[in-house]
Design an enzyme around this catalytic site. Structure first.
Site, PDB file in Angstrom:
ATOM      1  N   LYS A   1       0.768  -1.171  -0.237  1.00 42.20           N
ATOM      2  CA  LYS A   1       0.429  -0.232  -0.005  1.00 42.20           C
ATOM      3  C   LYS A   1       1.121   1.352   0.497  1.00 42.20           C
ATOM      4  CE  LYS A   1      -4.493   0.956  -0.097  1.00 42.20           C
ATOM      5  NZ  LYS A   1      -5.618   0.075  -0.197  1.00 42.20           N
TER       6      LYS A   1
ATOM      7  N   ASP B   1      -7.063   4.083  -4.681  1.00 43.16           N
ATOM      8  CA  ASP B   1      -7.836   3.843  -3.166  1.00 43.16           C
ATOM      9  C   ASP B   1      -8.079   4.984  -2.484  1.00 43.16           C
ATOM     10  OD1 ASP B   1      -7.711   2.244  -0.285  1.00 43.16           O
ATOM     11  OD2 ASP B   1      -7.351   4.370   0.573  1.00 43.16           O
TER      12      ASP B   1
HETATM   13  P1  NDP Z   1     -13.023   7.435  -3.008  1.00 43.90           P
HETATM   14  O1  NDP Z   1     -11.896   8.607  -2.907  1.00 43.90           O
HETATM   15  O2  NDP Z   1     -13.010   7.352  -4.345  1.00 43.90           O
HETATM   16  O3  NDP Z   1     -14.429   7.875  -2.055  1.00 43.90           O
HETATM   17  C1  NDP Z   1     -14.041   8.408  -0.505  1.00 43.90           C
HETATM   18  C2  NDP Z   1     -15.180   8.718   0.144  1.00 43.90           C
HETATM   19  O4  NDP Z   1     -14.726   8.585   1.441  1.00 43.90           O
HETATM   20  C3  NDP Z   1     -15.598  10.068  -0.088  1.00 43.90           C
HETATM   21  O5  NDP Z   1     -17.283  10.648   0.205  1.00 43.90           O
HETATM   22  C4  NDP Z   1     -14.507  10.969   0.827  1.00 43.90           C
HETATM   23  O6  NDP Z   1     -15.169  12.128   1.191  1.00 43.90           O
HETATM   24  C5  NDP Z   1     -15.117   9.979   1.848  1.00 43.90           C
HETATM   25  N1  NDP Z   1     -14.114   9.939   3.212  1.00 43.90           N
HETATM   26  C6  NDP Z   1     -12.773   9.801   3.194  1.00 43.90           C
HETATM   27  N2  NDP Z   1     -11.689  10.319   4.120  1.00 43.90           N
HETATM   28  C7  NDP Z   1     -12.778  10.058   5.120  1.00 43.90           C
HETATM   29  C8  NDP Z   1     -12.918  10.453   6.333  1.00 43.90           C
HETATM   30  N3  NDP Z   1     -12.242  10.702   6.737  1.00 43.90           N
HETATM   31  N4  NDP Z   1     -13.981  10.747   6.842  1.00 43.90           N
HETATM   32  C9  NDP Z   1     -15.650  11.234   6.637  1.00 43.90           C
HETATM   33  N5  NDP Z   1     -15.705  10.399   5.179  1.00 43.90           N
HETATM   34  C10 NDP Z   1     -14.891  10.250   4.361  1.00 43.90           C
HETATM   35  O7  NDP Z   1     -12.342   6.489  -2.255  1.00 43.90           O
HETATM   36  P2  NDP Z   1     -12.197   4.814  -2.510  1.00 43.90           P
HETATM   37  O8  NDP Z   1     -14.575   4.538  -2.376  1.00 43.90           O
HETATM   38  O9  NDP Z   1     -11.454   4.184  -3.688  1.00 43.90           O
HETATM   39  O10 NDP Z   1     -11.971   4.338  -1.125  1.00 43.90           O
HETATM   40  C11 NDP Z   1     -12.894   4.174   0.272  1.00 43.90           C
HETATM   41  C12 NDP Z   1     -13.125   3.087   0.838  1.00 43.90           C
HETATM   42  O11 NDP Z   1     -12.722   1.657   0.462  1.00 43.90           O
HETATM   43  C13 NDP Z   1     -11.280   3.234   1.907  1.00 43.90           C
HETATM   44  O12 NDP Z   1     -11.227   2.955   2.900  1.00 43.90           O
HETATM   45  C14 NDP Z   1     -10.134   2.089   0.537  1.00 43.90           C
HETATM   46  O13 NDP Z   1      -9.541   1.822   1.451  1.00 43.90           O
HETATM   47  C15 NDP Z   1     -11.395   1.093   0.774  1.00 43.90           C
HETATM   48  N6  NDP Z   1     -11.286   0.256  -0.928  1.00 43.90           N
HETATM   49  C16 NDP Z   1     -11.501   1.315  -1.746  1.00 43.90           C
HETATM   50  C17 NDP Z   1     -11.095   0.024  -3.093  1.00 43.90           C
HETATM   51  C18 NDP Z   1     -10.891   0.574  -4.325  1.00 43.90           C
HETATM   52  O14 NDP Z   1     -10.740  -0.656  -5.368  1.00 43.90           O
HETATM   53  N7  NDP Z   1     -11.411   1.629  -4.628  1.00 43.90           N
HETATM   54  C19 NDP Z   1     -10.909  -1.242  -3.217  1.00 43.90           C
HETATM   55  C20 NDP Z   1     -10.606  -1.904  -1.514  1.00 43.90           C
HETATM   56  C21 NDP Z   1     -11.312  -1.171  -0.648  1.00 43.90           C
HETATM   57  P3  NDP Z   1     -14.762  13.206   1.076  1.00 43.90           P
HETATM   58  O15 NDP Z   1     -14.519  13.654  -0.126  1.00 43.90           O
HETATM   59  O16 NDP Z   1     -15.013  13.699   1.398  1.00 43.90           O
HETATM   60  O17 NDP Z   1     -13.714  13.795   1.503  1.00 43.90           O
HETATM   61  O1  2IT Z   2      -7.920  -1.814  -0.472  1.00 43.52           O
HETATM   62  C1  2IT Z   2      -8.065  -2.222  -1.665  1.00 43.52           C
HETATM   63  O2  2IT Z   2      -8.609  -3.034  -2.162  1.00 43.52           O
HETATM   64  C2  2IT Z   2      -7.310  -1.282  -2.683  1.00 43.52           C
HETATM   65  N1  2IT Z   2      -7.875  -0.305  -2.569  1.00 43.52           N
HETATM   66  C3  2IT Z   2      -7.505  -1.387  -4.481  1.00 43.52           C
HETATM   67  C4  2IT Z   2      -6.037  -2.029  -4.974  1.00 43.52           C
HETATM   68  C5  2IT Z   2      -6.018  -3.015  -5.799  1.00 43.52           C
HETATM   69  O3  2IT Z   2      -4.788  -3.127  -5.830  1.00 43.52           O
HETATM   70  O4  2IT Z   2      -6.845  -2.546  -6.877  1.00 43.52           O
END
Ligand code: NDP
Ligand code: 2IT
Length: 445
Positions: free
Chosen positions: A126, A166
């Site tokens: 990561k 992420d």
């Molecule tokens: P994005 O940046 O697309 O979206 C993040 C969302 O969460 C936004 O709505 C953001 O709001 C909100 N957010 C972020 N930080 C905070 C905080 N401190 N408090 C409240 N809300 C918050 O990220 P992702 O959707 O990609 O990721 C979301 C979660 O999913 C993370 O934990 C990530 O590690 C996990 N994840 C992501 C994957 C992926 O493929 N993208 C895969 C597996 C897990 P704002 O815009 O206001 O900051």
């Molecule tokens: O938390 C996660 O699994 C991710 N942000 C996706 C990682 C990836 O390599 O696609």
């Protein structure tokens, strides 16, 4: 708790006293491995746990860049190459002001076990930077990504370490980083995943985490004789994971009624208008309050109140520790049946404990959100072979992978958990056994 596990955790606490998130994740994982450790005395003899909790490598570097006013700015970036026993390091890059080594170590450790569950040969890593893309111009984001890659490129590679998106890193940032990598190295390779479709990206990667989360949730509910059909769903966040989880939940017959961002949340009793939400978040990059304004709904300040919205299924999809005990209590009071983690470690330890005590089905992140990295694995395979899967092929593979993860985790829960539905312990045990087996086979690594 097993004495060996306890000793390793105590030593970890001494060495990493200031890394709260890393210690939280390590304790959650290790404390659920009691049975696994007792059944494998060779793990202690071979110092498996001591090796597992120590990242293979941590890279930290500065990222200087020039903002639109001509001022030179500096951010701090990292890549944590946590465990490469089963494949190249693999995991996302996070751009958020809160990024620090503790958060990235917890995410990389979780990723190691998650990737093991996918069945694809990927180790765990990561990275990220304490850069906040909110409010930055396109040019600023591009210069930042280029500067970051000017250092990161020497540490990554299609068979070495393959970053992805992420929080704060989506297709736009991946594009800028990929372009810079290719300029420096002078070679096309699948060094990043989540790329645009015109240059090697995989159809369905954007949707994969959210869709996968719903496939896992559906499998878990089916196992309990239920389904998502007709359920009220509350999702925190409105980013990549939340948007596509909401979309798939709706396709599976549920009604997503509330979503949030870091500033507040909206409730739409008619069901969230996913296309409008996508337009606001993906294209216009606006706050969630815009949804409330445009729909004539009330906007609620603060992200925490979302757990008070009555629902059958809660999908925390924003960030770590966003679902605390109070939130869990509110969910239980309103009759929640299942909580499935889209974000990484969104529920605090006491929240998870409370949900389990109250017989709420609980799907842990490393199993439930593994769909994203799984399709990243398909993208790596696609790039290596110079082929492209269709959307239908990817969706079928994703569906099969998520059902397989549920079966694996469910079986491991019966063998190693406190109950047959202790999927958190099941996911930890199944992921750890695979990584541990590979590490033992490879000797003193
Ligand atoms: P994005 O940046 O697309 O979206 C993040 C969302 O969460 C936004 O709505 C953001 O709001 C909100 N957010 C972020 N930080 C905070 C905080 N401190 N408090 C409240 N809300 C918050 O990220 P992702 O959707 O990609 O990721 C979301 C979660 O999913 C993370 O934990 C990530 O590690 C996990 N994840 C992501 C994957 C992926 O493929 N993208 C895969 C597996 C897990 P704002 O815009 O206001 O900051
Ligand atoms: O938390 C996660 O699994 C991710 N942000 C996706 C990682 C990836 O390599 O696609």
């Amino acid at each position: 708790m097993n004495k060996y596990v306890q000793n390793v955790l105590e030593s970890l606490e001494r060495k990493n006293a200031h890394e709260a998130e890393f210690l939280q994740a390590a304790e959650e994982i290790l404390s659920s491995l009691d049975k696994v450790i007792s059944m494998h005395p060779e793990y202690e003899q071979q110092s498996l746990l001591e090796r597992f909790v120590e990242p293979e490598r941590v890279i930290q570097f500065r990222v200087p860049w020039v903002d639109d006013s001509g001022k030179l700015r500096v951010n701090r970036a990292f890549r944590v190459q946590f465990n490469g026993a089963i494949g190249p390091y693999k995991g996302g890059m996070r751009f958020h002001p809160s990024v620090n080594l503790s958060t990235l170590k917890f995410l990389a450790m979780e990723q190691t076990l998650k990737n093991a569950l996918t069945g694809i040969a990927m180790g765990g890593g990561k990275g990220g930077a304490d850069f906040d893309p909110h409010g930055k111009s396109e040019g600023e984001v591009m210069r930042f990504c280029q500067s970051l890659m000017t250092e990161l490129y020497r540490h990554i590679g299609a068979n070495i370490d393959v970053p992805a998106g992420d929080i704060g890193v989506g297709a736009r940032e991946i594009g800028f980083m990929f372009g810079q990598y290719k300029r420096i190295v002078g070679e096309y390779s699948g060094v990043l995943t989540g790329k645009g479709l015109s240059y090697g990206g995989c159809l369905g990667r954007k949707e994969a985490t959210g869709y996968g989360l719903c496939y896992f949730t559906e499998a878990m509910l089916n196992h309990a004789g239920d389904s998502l059909k007709g359920k009220r769903v509350v999702l925190s966040g409105s980013g990549n994971v939340a948007l596509y989880a909401a979309q798939k939940a709706k396709e599976l017959g549920a009604t997503p009624v509330a979503m949030s961002d870091s500033q507040g949340f909206v409730v739409d009793e008619n069901g969230i208008d996913i296309e409008l939400m996508k337009d606001i978040k993906e294209n216009r990059r606006e706050r969630i309050s815009a949804y409330a304004h445009e729909k004539g709904l009330s906007y609620h300040e603060g992200s925490q109140g979302i757990w008070e919205v009555p629902c059958d299924v809660a999908l925390p999809c924003a960030t770590q520790n966003e679902l605390p005990l109070n939130g869990a209590k509110a969910l239980v009071k309103n009759g929640v049946k299942a909580v499935a983690e889209g974000a990484n470690m969104p529920s605090t330890k006491d929240a998870v404990h409370y949900l389990k005590q109250n017989n709420v089905l609980f799907a842990p992140a490393k199993a439930a959100n593994a769909g994203g990295v799984s399709v990243s694995g398909l993208e790596m395979g696609q790039n290596a072979q110079f082929v492209a899967f269709t959307q239908k092929e990817v969706d079928a593979k994703l569906h099969a992978i998520m059902e397989n993860i549920f079966a694996t985790v469910s079986k491991a829960a019966s063998l190693y958990g406190s109950s047959p539905t202790d999927y958190a312990a099941g996911a930890n045990a199944a992921g750890f056994l695979k990584v541990a087996d590979a590490m033992l086979a490879q000797g003193c690594v």
